[in-house]
Enzyme design. Structure first.
Site, short mmCIF file in Angstrom:
data_model
loop_
_atom_site.label_atom_id
_atom_site.label_comp_id
_atom_site.label_asym_id
_atom_site.label_seq_id
_atom_site.Cartn_x
_atom_site.Cartn_y
_atom_site.Cartn_z
N THR A 1 4.24 39.76 -20.70
CA THR A 1 3.18 40.43 -21.43
C THR A 1 2.81 41.68 -20.65
O THR A 1 3.02 41.74 -19.45
CB THR A 1 1.92 39.54 -21.53
OG1 THR A 1 2.29 38.22 -21.89
CG2 THR A 1 0.92 40.07 -22.53
N ARG B 1 6.24 31.66 -34.23
CA ARG B 1 5.27 31.35 -33.16
C ARG B 1 4.52 32.61 -32.71
O ARG B 1 5.09 33.68 -32.55
CB ARG B 1 6.02 30.75 -31.97
CG ARG B 1 5.11 30.40 -30.77
CD ARG B 1 5.09 31.49 -29.72
NE ARG B 1 4.32 31.11 -28.54
CZ ARG B 1 4.01 31.95 -27.55
NH1 ARG B 1 4.40 33.20 -27.60
NH2 ARG B 1 3.29 31.53 -26.51
N ILE B 2 3.22 32.47 -32.54
CA ILE B 2 2.37 33.55 -32.05
C ILE B 2 1.56 33.01 -30.88
O ILE B 2 1.00 31.91 -30.95
CB ILE B 2 1.44 34.07 -33.16
CG1 ILE B 2 2.27 34.76 -34.25
CG2 ILE B 2 0.41 35.04 -32.59
CD1 ILE B 2 1.48 35.11 -35.49
N GLY B 3 1.50 33.77 -29.81
CA GLY B 3 0.77 33.34 -28.63
C GLY B 3 -0.64 33.89 -28.57
O GLY B 3 -1.24 34.23 -29.59
N ASP B 4 -1.17 34.02 -27.37
CA ASP B 4 -2.56 34.43 -27.20
C ASP B 4 -2.77 35.93 -27.26
O ASP B 4 -3.88 36.39 -27.51
CB ASP B 4 -3.08 33.91 -25.86
CG ASP B 4 -2.38 34.56 -24.68
OD1 ASP B 4 -1.13 34.46 -24.61
OD2 ASP B 4 -3.04 35.16 -23.82
N THR C 1 -2.18 37.11 -19.32
CA THR C 1 -0.74 36.94 -19.40
C THR C 1 -0.39 35.53 -18.94
O THR C 1 -0.93 35.04 -17.95
CB THR C 1 0.02 37.97 -18.54
OG1 THR C 1 1.42 37.68 -18.57
CG2 THR C 1 -0.47 37.97 -17.10
N GLY C 2 0.49 34.87 -19.67
CA GLY C 2 0.87 33.52 -19.29
C GLY C 2 1.37 32.74 -20.47
O GLY C 2 1.72 33.29 -21.51
N HIS C 3 1.41 31.42 -20.32
CA HIS C 3 1.85 30.53 -21.39
C HIS C 3 0.74 30.49 -22.44
O HIS C 3 -0.26 29.80 -22.30
CB HIS C 3 2.11 29.14 -20.82
CG HIS C 3 2.83 28.24 -21.77
ND1 HIS C 3 3.42 27.08 -21.37
CD2 HIS C 3 3.05 28.34 -23.10
CE1 HIS C 3 3.98 26.49 -22.41
NE2 HIS C 3 3.77 27.23 -23.47
N GLY C 4 0.95 31.24 -23.53
CA GLY C 4 -0.11 31.54 -24.48
C GLY C 4 -0.81 30.35 -25.09
O GLY C 4 -2.02 30.41 -25.38
#
Length: 328
Positions: A196, A224-227, A247-250
């Site tokens: 990110t 799939r959509i993250g944070d 930033t990270g595992h959403g």
């Protein structure tokens, strides 16, 4: 007459003395950026590779600095800074976006203005060169906060943004990475999930802004959509508290509402940005999440926190303080 003037002179002398003895230590402006967090160990970087990453981060900082020092808004600084990161193949956003399971690139981005809490986002787009600009257009020129997929692309076209073929986002390194995962030559690692870019800025008018842009997770499926495009999860800005980009595992950042929760802790617990960010990283670790946050408060205090081995990150302020870092 002399008796009337004397108290005024004494008061003026006191004010001047106080200013000289106790100058304002808060920076007039500041900017912080990140390029993703994950397994970033020095032994895995050649000197040349390290220089490449730091050079792009430094260039991005300089763009933001040029906006802020000339009295530009934090919103402009965030957008223009993220452009540099989106246009680089080194980071998982824009040109460097990772591939989905179907071999395409799908991008997400969001931006927020701390002055009035206005925000905009796009998700699952595959032909907008700079998604962060699309997010800003959504914020400023629509009644919505988030647009997705084809609709977001149609809106971006109508707004005059640059549209590209999906092949623009192809990079050999990202493609090879997908092929290794598809062939099960290696298991998914934290590094696969933590791509990110983001920026937070404080301008001379005291306004905060935050933005985040990403290509998501390698081998992601089913839209799939993250944070990153979710206001309150991956991005948040409020002049009364702070500006945050994550930033990270959403999935974990969404579940915790990380960006907004940091602001809420500052507001309701009356604690500092540093303390709130530490508490948030502890919460993230407890539920198995990995990643990091960058933040600025209304006084220009900076945080760059993570629970991973590293995070591409850098900051600069009007006092001349600056640093570019990769490892923890």
């Amino acid at each position: 007459m002399k008796n009337a003037i004397l108290p005024i002179l004494v008061l003026l002398l006191f004010i001047v003395s106080a200013f000289l003895l106790y100058p304002d230590n808060n920076p007039k402006y500041a900017i912080v950026i990140h390029g993703g967090a994950g397994t970033l160990l020095k032994e895995n970087f050649t000197p040349e590779k390290e220089v490449q990453y730091k050079k792009v981060l430094q260039n991005a900082l300089m763009i933001g600095d040029s906006v802020l020092k000339n009295g530009g808004s934090s919103l402009d600084a965030v957008e223009k800074t993220i452009h540099i990161l989106e246009n680089s193949p080194l980071f998982n956003a824009g040109k460097g976006a990772v591939f989905t399971n179907s071999g395409r690139n799908e991008l997400d981005a969001s931006i927020m203005w701390g002055k009035d809490l206005n925000a905009g986002a796009v998700a699952g787009v595959d032909d907008i060169k700079n998604p962060i600009s699309a997010a800003r257009k959504v914020m400023e020129n629509s009644e919505h906060v988030m647009l997705s997929g084809h609709g977001a692309s149609e809106f971006a076209k109508a707004q005059g943004l640059e549209i590209v073929d999906n092949s623009y986002f192809f990079t050999q390194n990202r493609w090879d990475h997908l092929q290794r995962i598809l062939k099960k030559e290696k298991e998914m690692t934290p590094e696969d999930r933590h791509g990110t870019v983001g920026c937070v800025a404080l301008d001379k008018d005291g306004n905060l802004a935050a933005g985040t842009s990403t290509g998501g997770m390698t081998n992601k499926r089913f839209g799939r959509i993250g944070d990153s495009p979710i206001i309150g999860a991956g991005t948040y800005a409020n002049n009364e508290t702070c500006a945050i980009s994550c930033t990270g595992h959403g999935e974990f950042f969404i579940r915790l509402g990380v960006a907004k929760d940091i602001s809420a802790m500052m507001e309701y617990l009356n604690i500092s940005l540093d303390e709130a960010s530490n508490k948030m990283i502890e919460k993230l670790s407890k539920i198995g999440g990995a990643g990091g946050v960058i933040g600025l408060d209304k006084n220009g205090n900076i945080v760059m926190k993570m629970n991973t081995n590293g995070m591409y990150r850098a900051y600069l302020n009007s006092k001349g303080e600056t640093e570019v870092l990769i490892y923890k």
